[in-house]
Design a protein around this motif. Structure first.
Motif, PDB file in Angstrom:
ATOM      1  N   GLN A   1       0.826  -1.197   0.000  1.00 60.77           N
ATOM      2  CA  GLN A   1       0.000   0.000   0.000  1.00 60.77           C
ATOM      3  C   GLN A   1       0.869   1.259   0.000  1.00 60.77           C
ATOM      4  O   GLN A   1       0.592   2.231  -0.718  1.00 60.77           O
ATOM      5  CB  GLN A   1      -0.914  -0.012   1.229  1.00 60.77           C
ATOM      6  CG  GLN A   1      -2.004   1.050   1.223  1.00 60.77           C
ATOM      7  CD  GLN A   1      -3.106   0.713   2.203  1.00 60.77           C
ATOM      8  OE1 GLN A   1      -3.368  -0.462   2.469  1.00 60.77           O
ATOM      9  NE2 GLN A   1      -3.760   1.724   2.738  1.00 60.77           N
TER      10      GLN A   1
ATOM     11  N   ARG B   1      -6.867   8.845  -4.731  1.00 59.33           N
ATOM     12  CA  ARG B   1      -6.666   7.488  -4.210  1.00 59.33           C
ATOM     13  C   ARG B   1      -5.525   7.452  -3.199  1.00 59.33           C
ATOM     14  O   ARG B   1      -5.626   6.787  -2.160  1.00 59.33           O
ATOM     15  CB  ARG B   1      -6.371   6.531  -5.359  1.00 59.33           C
ATOM     16  CG  ARG B   1      -6.165   5.105  -4.903  1.00 59.33           C
ATOM     17  CD  ARG B   1      -6.129   4.143  -6.066  1.00 59.33           C
ATOM     18  NE  ARG B   1      -5.987   2.767  -5.608  1.00 59.33           N
ATOM     19  CZ  ARG B   1      -6.074   1.717  -6.396  1.00 59.33           C
ATOM     20  NH1 ARG B   1      -6.333   1.877  -7.687  1.00 59.33           N
ATOM     21  NH2 ARG B   1      -5.911   0.503  -5.916  1.00 59.33           N
TER      22      ARG B   1
ATOM     23  N   ASP C   1      -5.696   6.080   0.626  1.00 59.40           N
ATOM     24  CA  ASP C   1      -4.892   4.959   1.113  1.00 59.40           C
ATOM     25  C   ASP C   1      -4.064   5.364   2.327  1.00 59.40           C
ATOM     26  O   ASP C   1      -3.861   4.557   3.248  1.00 59.40           O
ATOM     27  CB  ASP C   1      -3.970   4.455  -0.006  1.00 59.40           C
ATOM     28  CG  ASP C   1      -4.704   3.603  -1.032  1.00 59.40           C
ATOM     29  OD1 ASP C   1      -5.888   3.292  -0.797  1.00 59.40           O
ATOM     30  OD2 ASP C   1      -4.098   3.255  -2.056  1.00 59.40           O
TER      31      ASP C   1
ATOM     32  N   GLU D   1      -6.214   5.425   5.399  1.00 57.42           N
ATOM     33  CA  GLU D   1      -6.453   4.057   5.853  1.00 57.42           C
ATOM     34  C   GLU D   1      -5.277   3.529   6.675  1.00 57.42           C
ATOM     35  O   GLU D   1      -5.457   2.770   7.636  1.00 57.42           O
ATOM     36  CB  GLU D   1      -6.701   3.163   4.641  1.00 57.42           C
ATOM     37  CG  GLU D   1      -7.066   1.739   4.965  1.00 57.42           C
ATOM     38  CD  GLU D   1      -7.346   0.937   3.708  1.00 57.42           C
ATOM     39  OE1 GLU D   1      -6.574   0.000   3.433  1.00 57.42           O
ATOM     40  OE2 GLU D   1      -8.319   1.258   2.999  1.00 57.42           O
TER      41      GLU D   1
END
Length: 551
Positions: A338, A391, A395, A398
């Motif tokens: 990630q 995006r 991410d 998160e």
């Protein structure tokens, strides 16, 4: 007792990102870098501490529009929080962001500073504050457009204020273009301009005007009885206050309640016979305004790159410091994957940003090939980096988990602000189409290809990289030639990533050492993950290379 939620506050964001200095050195001479470096160091410290605090405070205390003073006199003004005003002082005053491209003296340098310096400083500033960078960009772009197309009288009257670093003398700029019935279809602009001696009177409604109380704005309007479409539009300079000190005849109807950029005032403007002055050729208003739009688009891409870098910094810090299931999060394969996705998007954007900065400097010096190269690099960066930022910031949020969703941290603000880049100065569909238009009408792809060929040779021959770039350029050329709107976004994405792969490889070769090796590894990852065919049901062969980048 140590906190379970890692906090990177106090970090110097410039020192935390050695690639910024390394890539800037490829764009400017050593003596200039020595002058700029201390300012980057200071800004890096501010961005990781007090500037970030100011941004958070301004975000929570948005501007307020007042229509009357306490005695009942009609007088419009926008009340801004002191935190926002302090950020204005830093951006416009101390760091001279809207002045450095237009006049000598900023940072003591005897000439205007090159675009690479402006974008490096702005790239670092935006890692703390996005909203203010919109007025900064518009002021800078307005000064550029006015200097290129304005009459000597208009230039003499307004350019000194637009490029002032003394806040008592400084004028901020804006562009009032969007109308509710037009949007991206600028040719449907309904605002009317009527000649009145040496000036014009503007009547109409502008639906989305950021930096709504700017002292000077550029406005698109159609002279009465003008022809339809963009060819019938003129470009006009609209002062907030007239020469006799009275307010001009337009009103801020209301301010927008926005998802992001809450610190900065965006509003709706009603023009009621407002006095304005024609800029340049009456028949070329949109062409001239396009110069300002393209400058703003380039700034949009730069801001997306900066926000992705901040997102990566925060996510990596959390992953290194957070212990879960008995080990650091960064040791977990999915977390590393990630992080790599965020880093890859951020570094592609930075490489293309600096390539555009080099092209802009050469184009302003009269290099026609550089102008055509810039013509395609600008919408490429605006299109893809702004989409990637949405995006990447998600991410990164998160990675921090539930704390990242709380407004006390930078993650939520970054995510909200990131969505703006794909809307302002043209949505993704509009800008992808503009990439194809630059290829079809201005031979921009040939100019870009020639430069990338040169950089590829310097980087060292790589048949795979050259082959992927050749395929991406061939696909983009076909889509542009056939005016195949359905595949414009796909073609633009391929062209963007193939360009970034070459730029990263070239940067790696020029920088050398461990940092150069990282740039080369990023180039290979772009090819594997963005350009090469992959089996979605097979293991990813690039995982081992990604591991080394996060060691």
């Amino acid at each position: 007792m140590a906190s379970a939620v890692p906090d990177a506050r106090g970090a110097n964001l410039y020192h935390a990102d050695p690639a910024l200095a390394a890539t800037l050195k490829l764009c400017i001479p050593a003596d200039l870098f020595a002058v700029v470096d201390p300012h980057l160091q200071r800004l890096g410290a501010l961005a990781g501490s007090s500037l970030d605090d100011l941004a958070a405070t301004a975000d929570k205390n948005p501007p307020r529009l007042h229509h009357r003073d306490r005695t009942g006199v009609d007088r419009q003004w926008i009340e801004k929080h002191p935190a926002y005003e302090e950020m204005e002082r830093l951006a416009f005053g101390e760091f001279g962001l809207s002045a450095m491209s237009h006049r000598p003296g900023v940072f003591g340098w005897p000439k205007p500073l090159p675009p690479a310096v402006k974008y490096a400083i702005s790239y670092l500033f935006v890692q703390a504050e996005f909203g203010l960078l919109c007025p900064v960009s518009m002021t800078d772009a307005l000064a550029r457009t006015l200097a290129k197309f304005g009459s000597p009288d208009l230039v003499g009257r307004y350019l000194p204020g637009l490029t002032a670093t003394d806040m008592d003398q400084h004028l901020q700029g804006a562009m009032f273009m969007t109308e509710q019935g037009a949007g991206s279809d600028v040719g449907a602009t309904a605002t009317v301009a009527e000649r009145a001696g040496d000036h014009w009177l503007l009547t109409g409604d502008k639906w989305f005007c950021s930096n709504a109380d700017a002292e000077v704005a550029l406005v698109l309007a159609r002279p009465r009885d003008g022809i339809p479409g963009t060819k019938g539009l003129g470009l006009y300079l609209l002062p907030r206050t007239l020469s006799d000190g009275t307010p001009n005849r337009y009103r801020i109807v209301r301010l927008k309640d926005k998802l992001g950029t809450r610190s900065m005032a965006s509003g709706e403007i009603k023009l009621e016979g407002a006095i304005a002055y024609l800029v340049g050729d009456e028949a070329k208003g949109f062409v001239q305004m396009a110069d300002m739009i393209n400058t703003s688009r380039l700034s949009n891409g730069m801001r997306a790159a900066g926000m992705m870098r901040r997102a990566f910094f925060e996510a990596r810090h959390v992953a290194r410091q957070r212990i879960a299931f008995g080990r650091p999060v960064i040791d977990m394969p999915l977390a590393r994957r990630q992080l790599m996705k965020i880093l890859l998007a951020a570094e592609c954007a930075r490489a293309v940003m600096f390539a555009a900065a080099r092209a802009l400097e050469a184009a302003d010096a009269g290099d026609e090939a550089a102008r055509r190269r810039l013509r395609v690099l600008t919408p490429l960066l605006k299109f893809r980096a702004c989409r990637d930022a949405r995006r990447a910031t998600g991410d990164a949020m998160e990675m921090r988990g539930g704390a990242g969703y709380i407004e006390e941290w930078s993650d939520a603000r970054l995510l909200r602000d990131a969505h703006l880049g794909s809307i302002w100065e043209g949505t993704s569909n509009i800008v992808a189409g503009d990439v194809m238009r630059a290829i079809r009408k201005e031979h921009a792809l040939e100019a870009l290809d020639a430069e990338l060929d040169r950089l590829d040779r310097e980087a060292g021959a790589d048949e795979e990289r050259f082959g992927l770039r050749e395929r991406a350029q061939g696909f983009a050329a076909d889509v542009a030639r056939q005016d195949d709107a359905e595949h414009a976004r796909q073609a633009a994405s391929g062209l963007y990533y193939s360009t970034a792969a070459t730029l990263l490889a070239w940067e790696g070769k020029r920088i050398g050492g461990a940092l150069g090796a990282q740039r080369a590894a990023l180039s290979r990852l772009v090819m594997r993950n963005k350009l090469d065919a992959r089996d979605p049901l097979a293991p990813d062969s690039s995982a081992q290379e990604a591991e080394a980048l996060l060691a």
